[in-house]
Design an enzyme around this catalytic site. Structure first.
Site, PDB file in Angstrom:
ATOM      1  N   GLY A   1       0.844  -1.149   0.055  1.00  0.00           N
ATOM      2  CA  GLY A   1      -0.252   0.059  -0.113  1.00  0.00           C
ATOM      3  C   GLY A   1       0.736   1.326  -0.009  1.00  0.00           C
TER       4      GLY A   1
ATOM      5  N   GLY B   1       0.601   5.963   0.545  1.00  0.00           N
ATOM      6  CA  GLY B   1      -0.319   7.016   1.161  1.00  0.00           C
ATOM      7  C   GLY B   1       0.634   8.088   1.410  1.00  0.00           C
TER       8      GLY B   1
ATOM      9  N   ASP C   1      -4.964   7.327  16.958  1.00  0.00           N
ATOM     10  CA  ASP C   1      -5.585   7.333  15.451  1.00  0.00           C
ATOM     11  C   ASP C   1      -6.327   5.933  15.644  1.00  0.00           C
ATOM     12  OD1 ASP C   1      -6.078   8.033  12.935  1.00  0.00           O
ATOM     13  OD2 ASP C   1      -4.272   7.636  12.168  1.00  0.00           O
TER      14      ASP C   1
END
Length: 643
Positions: free
Chosen positions: A26, A28, A143
């Site tokens: 992934g 980001g 988070d």
């Protein structure tokens, strides 16, 4: 961590001199996450690569260093382990344990979770947060959200992405250096630059709410109980002071709800299974045996038992009960393993009498079970120690071959003595001495621990009478010796206390030292301190909370010991803890709390608050002890008015 997609352009690249990048998981922002192989250890790793530039001291660089420092200091099954960290080509590379599975975000988009599953997820997250919050200084995750929670193939969860975690210095600055968090999950105060442990509780509540609501809109929401709804609502209150004060308080509520749900599930399952007679399922048993050419009856039986053991291990007791029962009724009623596991399950839950009834119903008209010695002995132990049903214990023991289980003869003798209306203390004393001598010759192992616990239990039951009979005050010290021996064996020989009697050892050591402190005033503080230490260790064990009555009693006794030592702060903490766990479930806690507040000279406001809570208990105004406390309160208020 997410679905793996192959990257031919990075395949076979070696980074950090030992990691072969296999694929990208992934990306980001300024970071990418890769699946890699440690070429030395031949294990999979996840590498989080953050682009920061050579020599950069930006927040991103500090964030990944912070993440590494957090994870390096903790060891918890729901927190990923960090293996390495290094700089390379202007990037910081964080090498972590590779977590297989799907994110909770992916799971709840495709699956309607049950209330029990949601509670279990909440408990595992709480356990991880407790580990972080217990660090010195505490670490706030900041988070919490479904995309940062991985669900492993075995169903357990793991938190990921610690880039926003921060240390919380109590008494220090109340402002965070940055505003971090995800809208919809972060607590309101987080966007004002303030966080503490309660901020994580808010995010956890929002995550649980997502587990309820996420899949397929309203028509597919999980139907949850009012109790779980109240827990989620309390977690997600706008003001931090209105939430649970810490993770321990939240865990207690979730455990209490899980235990109640479990009892209902077990009762329903037992009622349903009682409708199935053994003869009615023998066709299925025989059919399973005829299928032995492909899958043997023994294999089917062990699959059910192992499935039950796995469910037992993760706390899914309703499924464990179902699997053990299927092993007996659908696979092979001639083996005793599933019966023994079933009885252990019921004892673990404080449902010993129900367990005996269940075993008896399964054994009725069962001519297949041949080797019954161990099962009858365990049933006898349950009837004797858990239920104090001595005639029933004796009836089980009559079916046991004493040459096979030597200990059974001592329990049989004691059962016959104690079922008499006139208790023969001399007989009990002699039998216990013989039993203890026999046990001392056994090797240091599980059987010796079990016998130590059982002998000490009887000594505690008749401590004063045994002292009177022997002419010396030695019964409690003898029980202490036996339990210290059992504790030592558990810690050194039985995998650091991971045996089924360890919780009993802690509970009994707590009781013994409390009794010694009550009896010997010259050493009261020493004995009470030891009792409190063992009580705290007992209460730190998750499995202790499956027995609400025992936990409640331990907290009450601990409060009383603190009071006798005039350590009122400790006593008040115990009362408050008990009221959080079992709000308005009994008058003794509130009466003790009020008396302690009066003794400690607490303010009128706090005393009045607890008094009003106590009044909500049905019938308390008729309790003679509460009437005395009311009089004491009136006297206290009169003195305050005079001054």
């Amino acid at each position: 961590m997410q679905r793996v997609r192959t990257l031919t352009e990075v395949d076979a690249i070696i980074t950090g001199e030992r990691y072969r990048i296999l694929s990208e998981l992934g990306s980001g922002g300024m970071s990418r996450v890769f699946l890699a192989e440690d070429v030395r250890l031949h294990v999979k790793r996840a590498i989080k690569r953050i682009q920061v530039g050579e020599g950069s001291k930006s927040y991103i660089a500090a964030s990944v260093i912070s993440e590494a420092n957090v994870l390096r200091k903790v060891r918890h099954p729901a927190l990923p382990r960090i293996a390495d960290i290094f700089r390379e080509d202007g990037n910081i590379n964080l090498v972590m344990e590779y977590i297989e599975g799907r994110s909770l975000e992916q799971v709840i988009k495709t699956t309607v979770l049950t209330e029990a599953q949601i509670i279990d997820i909440g408990l595992e997250i709480c356990s991880a947060l407790k580990c972080l919050h217990s660090m010195k200084p505490p670490v706030i995750y900041r988070d919490m959200k479904p995309s940062n929670i991985m669900v492993r193939p075995d169903g357990h969860i793991c938190l990921i992405d610690f880039g926003t975690a921060k240390r919380f210095l109590k008494g220090g600055s109340k402002k965070d250096t940055t505003l971090l968090g995800t809208y919809g999950y972060a607590a309101p105060e987080q966007f004002m630059g303030r966080t503490d442990e309660r901020s994580d509780i808010y995010s956890l509540g929002m995550t649980l709410r997502a587990c309820v609501n996420e899949h397929g809109g309203r028509s597919h929401r999980t139907r949850i109980s009012k109790n779980l709804k109240k827990i989620i609502e309390k977690c997600t209150q706008e003001k931090p002071g209105a939430r649970y004060r810490d993770v321990d308080a939240l865990m207690s509520e979730l455990k209490k709800l899980r235990h109640r749900t479990l009892r209902l599930a077990l009762s329903a399952a037992a009622a349903a299974m009682l409708l199935i007679t053994l003869g009615g399922v023998m066709y299925g048993v025989n059919a399973g045996r005829r299928m032995g050419e492909t899958v043997s009856g023994a294999d089917i039986y062990m699959r059910y038992v192992q499935s039950g053991n796995e469910a037992y291990f993760i706390g899914d007791y309703a499924r464990a009960e179902q699997e053990y029962t299927r092993a007996i009724l659908e696979a092979d009623p001639s083996k005793d393993t599933a019966y023994l596991e079933l009885l252990k399950l019921y004892r673990r839950l404080g449902l010993s009498l129900e367990g005996l009834e269940r075993i008896d119903s399964l054994l009725k008209d069962n001519d297949f079970l041949k080797d019954t010695d161990e099962l009858n002995y365990e049933c006898a132990l349950t009837a004797f120690y858990d239920c104090a049903d001595y005639p029933r214990a004796a009836s089980y023991l009559e079916r046991v071959d004493f040459d096979v289980i030597n200990e059974a003869q001592y329990l049989y003798e004691l059962s016959n003595i104690m079922k008499s209306l006139d208790t023969d203390i001399a007989g009990i004393y002699t039998c216990l001495q013989n039993f203890e001598a026999y046990n001392a010759a056994l090797p240091a192992g599980q059987e010796r621990v079990k016998n130590d616990v059982n002998i000490a239990s009887l000594i505690l039951s008749y401590a004063d009478e045994l002292d009177d009979y022997s002419g010396r005050e030695g019964a409690l010290f003898n029980a202490e010796k036996l339990m210290k021996e059992a504790y030592e064996i558990s810690m050194t020989e039985l995998n650091n206390g991971e045996d089924e009697y360890f919780l009993k050892e802690l509970g009994m050591l707590s009781t013994i030292y409390r009794m010694l402190g009550s009896k010997y005033s010259d050493k009261r503080e020493e004995y009470y301190s030891q009792a409190i230490d063992y009580t705290r260790q007992f209460l730190s064990e998750d499995s202790a909370y499956e027995n609400e009555g025992e936990v409640r009693l331990k907290l009450l006794y601990m409060a009383k010991m603190y009071e006798e030592m005039e350590e009122y702060t400790g006593a008040l903490e115990c009362y408050e803890r008990s009221e959080e766990l079992y709000p308005r479930e009994g008058s003794d806690i509130y009466i003790g709390h009020l008396r302690c507040l009066i003794k400690s000279g607490a303010g009128k406001e706090e005393t009045d608050r607890i008094y009003r809570e106590a009044l909500k208990i049905s019938g308390i105004r008729k309790n003679p002890e509460f009437i005395k406390v009311e009089n004491e309160l009136e006297n206290m208020l009169e003195k305050e008015d005079e001054t």
